[in-house]
Scaffold this active site. Structure first.
Site, PDB file in Angstrom:
ATOM      1  N   TYR A 194     -42.418 -58.043 -94.098  1.00 15.31           N
ATOM      2  CA  TYR A 194     -43.340 -59.013 -93.515  1.00 15.31           C
ATOM      3  C   TYR A 194     -42.709 -59.753 -92.331  1.00 15.31           C
ATOM      4  CZ  TYR A 194     -45.900 -63.287 -92.776  1.00 15.31           C
ATOM      5  OH  TYR A 194     -46.580 -64.306 -92.172  1.00 15.31           O
ATOM      6  N   HIS A 195     -41.554 -60.349 -92.595  1.00  9.38           N
ATOM      7  CA  HIS A 195     -40.933 -61.203 -91.578  1.00  9.38           C
ATOM      8  C   HIS A 195     -40.399 -60.412 -90.392  1.00  9.38           C
ATOM      9  CE1 HIS A 195     -40.816 -63.121 -95.511  1.00  9.38           C
ATOM     10  NE2 HIS A 195     -41.106 -64.219 -94.851  1.00  9.38           N
TER      11      HIS A 195
ATOM     12  N   ASP B 274     -35.424 -75.179 -89.683  1.00 13.02           N
ATOM     13  CA  ASP B 274     -36.392 -74.132 -89.416  1.00 13.02           C
ATOM     14  C   ASP B 274     -35.709 -72.925 -88.781  1.00 13.02           C
ATOM     15  OD1 ASP B 274     -38.585 -72.640 -88.434  1.00 13.02           O
ATOM     16  OD2 ASP B 274     -38.551 -73.802 -86.581  1.00 13.02           O
TER      17      ASP B 274
ATOM     18  N   TYR C 150     -50.483 -69.508-101.181  1.00 11.00           N
ATOM     19  CA  TYR C 150     -49.093 -69.957-101.070  1.00 11.00           C
ATOM     20  C   TYR C 150     -49.124 -71.476-101.027  1.00 11.00           C
ATOM     21  CZ  TYR C 150     -44.474 -70.209 -98.698  1.00 11.00           C
ATOM     22  OH  TYR C 150     -43.180 -70.461 -98.323  1.00 11.00           O
TER      23      TYR C 150
ATOM     24  N   LYS D  66     -32.353 -75.294 -81.324  1.00 15.94           N
ATOM     25  CA  LYS D  66     -33.276 -75.362 -82.455  1.00 15.94           C
ATOM     26  C   LYS D  66     -32.786 -76.400 -83.449  1.00 15.94           C
ATOM     27  CE  LYS D  66     -35.642 -72.406 -84.674  1.00 15.94           C
ATOM     28  NZ  LYS D  66     -36.915 -73.054 -84.358  1.00 15.94           N
TER      29      LYS D  66
ATOM     30  N   HIS E 201     -37.261 -70.027 -87.766  1.00 16.31           N
ATOM     31  CA  HIS E 201     -38.110 -69.135 -86.973  1.00 16.31           C
ATOM     32  C   HIS E 201     -37.705 -69.232 -85.512  1.00 16.31           C
ATOM     33  CE1 HIS E 201     -40.373 -69.687 -90.691  1.00 16.31           C
ATOM     34  NE2 HIS E 201     -40.805 -68.476 -90.470  1.00 16.31           N
TER      35      HIS E 201
END
Lengths: 328, 648
Positions: free
Chosen positions: B158-159, B524, B4, B520, B526
């Protein structure tokens, strides 16, 4: 030194600044009002004295609006759209968002703020989140006092609470106009209205108008229930807060119309007296109330006092009376 | 096999691609920076500190030309990690193909394009769920005929695992997402085309350290996918029913402590997706051993690539038919997972399908992750080097001058900001305006496909921020649910009980309840860390203000002041802490808020020191996994700040 103390200085000074429409004083003033220590309550008293009708030379000009309804009805999204519209009209807005969560831990996650879109650089909008405390939909004394403190500095002071049924009486006590928010296909409000459990609100708002038929039906059902109750003048407004928003102008108009029609001094006077009583109750409990000869007697005593006294002065009077009665 | 990649500028990425192609690589994998992923131009306020981080900045077709310069697109298989703005980036890619004289119908590749998991985990969404799903459906309906070899969507479980999903949740939510997408596309394509659409759907899954169960998960998913195809959509062509998936193995379980052990974890996780031939992954990406420390360097990525090469070329892994065929244990495990997943999918359906159930699923994930964190904290789930066998020799791997990680030159952002301004000044403005008007009209009309107008805007020279800006105006802004409000309280233990008493004492001294803002900053998305901190702060008895992801420094400062908080906690994982944290501090100072600020995230020691010098009170990194201890620390900090008597 904390933000509160850094910006706060003298509570009377904060009160004076609010009286002169200095909105920058609002957060620090709220820090003072939320402080329930003996020292904090003393400071609150000084602050509120500066925004009393006597100090203002009349009632504060703000429109005090309660927005309430069951969880998930769309109150925050509605407020998001309303705040935007009010700002377009050049009106300043303070929102006191009361979160219902009350946990064993005493802590709360205050999430409403995130859902009310606003420009963080715009000082014409203030949002303050508080935890309700123990009672579902009830208002803690600081929220009641906050309404009075902010009233001189903002064009609108909104109290947002969760509630269905009887719990919105607290909001009704401290505001000029109560809007109950209902989402289509949830029959609670309709049932409560029909059963007489719930008082007829000043304005009924049906959200999610974008759903079409279910929203229309909800509106029709509410209107016929209101007719049956003899309240055919209570406006029922359909709104949608998903883009493009609709009905927001109608709601602004309905709220304004209600405000124009009420007896403002009487409404505000009642709010101050009931705030004082709630504050007294929170501090002294039922025993304190008994010392005053019961709720009815306490209300009668408050009615006998001068109408221009602010809530904190009224609490002082109640306390004095209670200790007299207790001693005598 | 590919890694990646995509860093900083289009030009540098292009050089990297060309080197890799010379070495025989036939696939391109493009990682975009967060502004490109969320539809903001490099000069937008929200893009500050994020340009060229975590991937390449592509603001218009000119950038895409630079990125792909000299690369034979007709021979490439290009994978783009792009979601909310996938339609736009595909349009830019096609435009570059066209302008280089390539027939775009031969283009091959994949756009990730799974928006549900962005709402649930990754956070790079741009529009509300409904319109986002329409964009995806438009793109699938368009590519199935116009770019038939393109995989328009890669549904990502995945996430979900990275956000804390259990295997059952991972299967159920990914397949529910696929179902929501397929239901929507079915209305936009003909009946004959639909089986081909089904066949073009691929998945991007995760593999965790419990690699036997993880293998069973893939068998379960594969079988459920066939069932869905046959039973719900009437697909019976075997080619289209195959469960096609790629993998990136788990990053959540990688540790900052003794990071060299992560290589072993990665190998075991790679086995989960390769052991049984019947469900073997089509493509594997392995994370780097030092992901929990900072950005991996080329050498770190090479090490991960070597793992795959050794597995494929040295071992006998690929020599046998499916080694689990007939295994009672494996079949039993898979059956159990299928049963759980079917039940969970039914719950999602009760909520009205994946789009409507975003709130529900998010709450479930926060809850699962909360449990996982608590298990590790209590030592019930063992993590070597983190909560067991924690004493270790110093690692020579981290001794290098760069501290064992890569850093991005902050000059990249400035250059890119200037470049986009120049681009806007030099293009045919009238053509861009006309194309954007056409785009608006297409977006407003549900029955039109937005792809043709998107392509026209790409050709005319519109920018990423302009394309997304028009759609934001039509579709509305959106803030995903944070999922924290529904999280259950953690069971009491002594440490928490003590902490709560400490919070009560301090609250008493302050006169009101201790109030914390969890913020946050930046793009981003996450949000795991922030969510867990918010929930634990609540369980510790604090009032918590959490507004979710993507906040500007000015918003954080305004919130801190308006809400009257006693402390601000910032979480940041994109590597933009160097730019954004000092900015938050400055905004707080300007707003007159004198509150302590703590920071959590993937922050290298040198940066941590710099942040402390700039005025941050504490820095926490992934090695600080004991949330109750962190909370205690924060309470002490507030007490100190107020010199109130909160005796521990």
């Amino acid at each position: 030194m904390s933000a509160a103390r850094a910006a706060a200085g003298d509570p009377a000074e904060l009160g004076r600044r609010l009286r002169e429409c200095d909105r920058g004083a609002a957060p620090a003033a709220l820090n003072v009002i939320e402080d329930r220590s003996a020292r904090g309550r003393e400071r609150t008293r000084k602050l509120l004295a500066e925004v009393s009708p006597a100090a203002l030379g009349g009632e504060a000009g703000a429109h005090l609006v309660g927005v309430t309804g069951p969880p998930g009805a769309g109150k925050s999204s509605l407020l998001s759209a309303l705040v935007g519209r009010w700002r377009e009209l050049g009106r300043t807005v303070a929102v006191l968002a009361v979160d219902p969560t009350s946990r064993r831990s005493g802590g709360s996650l205050l999430g409403d703020r995130a859902r009310i879109e606003h420009d963080p650089r715009d000082d014409g909008v203030l949002i303050r989140s508080t935890a309700a405390g123990t009672r579902m939909g009830g208002l803690a004394p600081p929220t009641r006092e906050a309404v009075q403190a902010l009233a001189p500095a903002f064009d609108l002071v909104v109290v947002e609470t969760v509630g269905v049924g009887q719990s919105e009486t607290d909001v009704e006590e401290v505001t000029d106009t109560v809007a109950v928010v209902v989402q289509p296909a949830s029959g609670d409000t309709l049932q409560f209205l029909k059963a007489g459990i719930m008082e007829v609100p000043d304005v009924l708002v049906v959200t999610k108008a974008d759903l079409g038929e279910p929203a229309l039906r909800a509106r029709r059902d509410l209107e016929s229930a209101l007719r049956a109750l003899g309240s055919r003048d209570t406006p029922v407004v359909s709104v949608s807060s998903v883009p493009p928003p609709s009905g927001i102008d109608d709601l602004v108009e309905a709220l304004d119309a209600h405000r124009a029609a009420i007896d403002l001094p009487a409404t505000r006077l009642r709010a101050r007296r009931l705030t004082a009583l709630a504050d007294f109750l929170a501090e002294r409990g039922e025993a304190g109330l008994r010392a005053l000869g019961g709720r009815r007697e306490a209300e009668r005593f408050l009615d006998s006092l001068h109408p221009a006294l602010d809530a904190a002065a009224l609490v002082g009077a109640l306390e004095e009376r209670a200790s007299e009665e207790g001693g005598g | 096999m590919r890694t990646y990649a995509g860093h900083s500028t289009a030009k540098e990425s292009n050089e990297l691609y060309r080197r890799n192609i010379e070495k025989g690589q036939t696939g391109l994998s493009i990682a975009f920076d967060l502004p490109t992923q969320t539809g903001y131009d490099p000069d937008d306020e929200l893009a500050r500190g994020e340009v060229g981080k975590v991937g390449v900045s592509i603001a218009h077709k000119g950038d895409m030309h630079t990125l792909l310069d000299g690369i034979p697109l007709q021979e490439m298989n290009t994978s783009m990690t792009i979601n909310a703005t996938a339609a736009w980036l595909l349009a830019l890619y096609m435009t570059v193909g066209e302008e280089n004289g390539i027939d775009t119908s031969v283009l091959q590749g994949t756009t990730q394009n799974d928006i549900i998991k962005e709402f649930l985990s990754r956070g790079t969404y741009a529009f509300p769920p409904g319109p986002s799903m329409r964009l995806i459906a438009d793109m699938i309906a368009y590519t199935v005929d116009e770019v038939p070899k393109w995989n328009p969507i890669n549904i990502c479980s995945y996430h979900l695992q990275e956000a804390g999903a259990t295997p059952v949740q991972e299967i159920a939510y990914a397949l529910s997402t696929a179902r929501a997408v397929l239901d929507q596309v079915r209305e936009r394509v003909t009946e004959e085309t639909f089986p081909r659409v089904f066949g073009r759907i691929s998945f991007f899954v995760n593999a965790g350290i419990r690699f036997i169960e993880e293998h069973a998960k893939l068998r379960a998913m594969s079988q459920l996918w066939r069932e869905l195809g046959r039973e719900r959509y009437g697909v019976d062509d075997q080619r289209y029913l195959r469960f096609r998936y790629g993998v990136q193995v788990n990053s959540l379980g990688l540790t900052e402590q003794q990071p060299e052990n992560n290589v072993i974890r990665i190998v075991l996780e790679a086995l989960a997706v390769t052991l049984g031939r019947n469900v073997r992954a089509r493509a594997i990406q392995l994370p780097a051993w030092n992901e929990a420390l900072g950005l991996p360097r080329p050498w770190d990525q090479q090490w991960s690539l070597r793992i795959q090469q050794i597995l494929a070329l040295e071992t006998d892994l690929l020599e046998y038919p499916d080694i689990f065929e007939g295994s009672k244990v494996m079949d039993g495990l898979a059956a159990e997972l299928m049963e759980g997943a079917r039940a969970e999918m039914a719950v999602v359906e009760e909520h009205g399908g994946a789009v409507k159930a975003v709130d529900y699923m998010k709450t479930q994930l926060v809850e699962s992750h909360r449990e996982r964190v608590a298990r590790i904290e209590r030592g019930e789930q063992k993590v070597v080097g983190q909560n067991v066998y924690t004493t270790a020799e110093p690692s020579p791997l981290q001794a290098g001058e760069d501290g064992g990680i890569l850093t991005v030159d902050p000059e990249v952002e400035r250059a890119q900001v200037e470049a986009v301004e120049r681009w806007r000044a030099e293009r045919d403005e009238a053509a861009v305006r006309a194309a954007l008007a056409e785009l608006r009209a297409a977006a407003e009309n549900e029955s039109l496909n937005v792809m043709p107008a998107t392509l026209a805007a790409a050709r005319a020279g519109a920018t990423t921020g302009e394309w997304a800006g028009v759609l934001r105006e039509v579709f509305g802004e959106y803030r995903a649910p944070t999922g924290v409000e529904g999280a259950a309280a953690i069971p009491d233990d002594e440490a928490l009980h003590e902490l709560r008493e400490k919070v009560d004492r301090l609250s008493e001294a302050l006169g009101r309840r201790v109030k914390i803002l969890v913020g946050k900053p930046g793009l981003d998305g996450h949000s795991n860390g922030a969510e867990q901190i918010a929930v634990r702060a609540r369980d510790a008895g604090m009032d918590v203000v959490y507004e979710g992801i993507r906040l500007t420094p000015s918003r954080i400062a305004a919130t801190a002041v308006q809400e009257g908080v006693h402390v601000v906690g910032l979480s940041i994982l994109s590597g933009s802490h160097r730019e954004l944290i000092p900015e938050v501090l400055r905004e707080l100072r300007e707003a007159g808020a004198d509150v302590p600020v703590v920071v959590g995230g993937i922050i290298p020691p040198a940066d941590a020191e710099r942040l402390m010098q700039a005025g941050v009170a504490r820095v926490y990194t992934p090695k600080d996994f004991e949330l109750t201890r962190i909370m205690g620390d924060i309470v002490d900090l507030v007490a100190e700040h107020h010199s109130a008597a909160a005796t521990a």
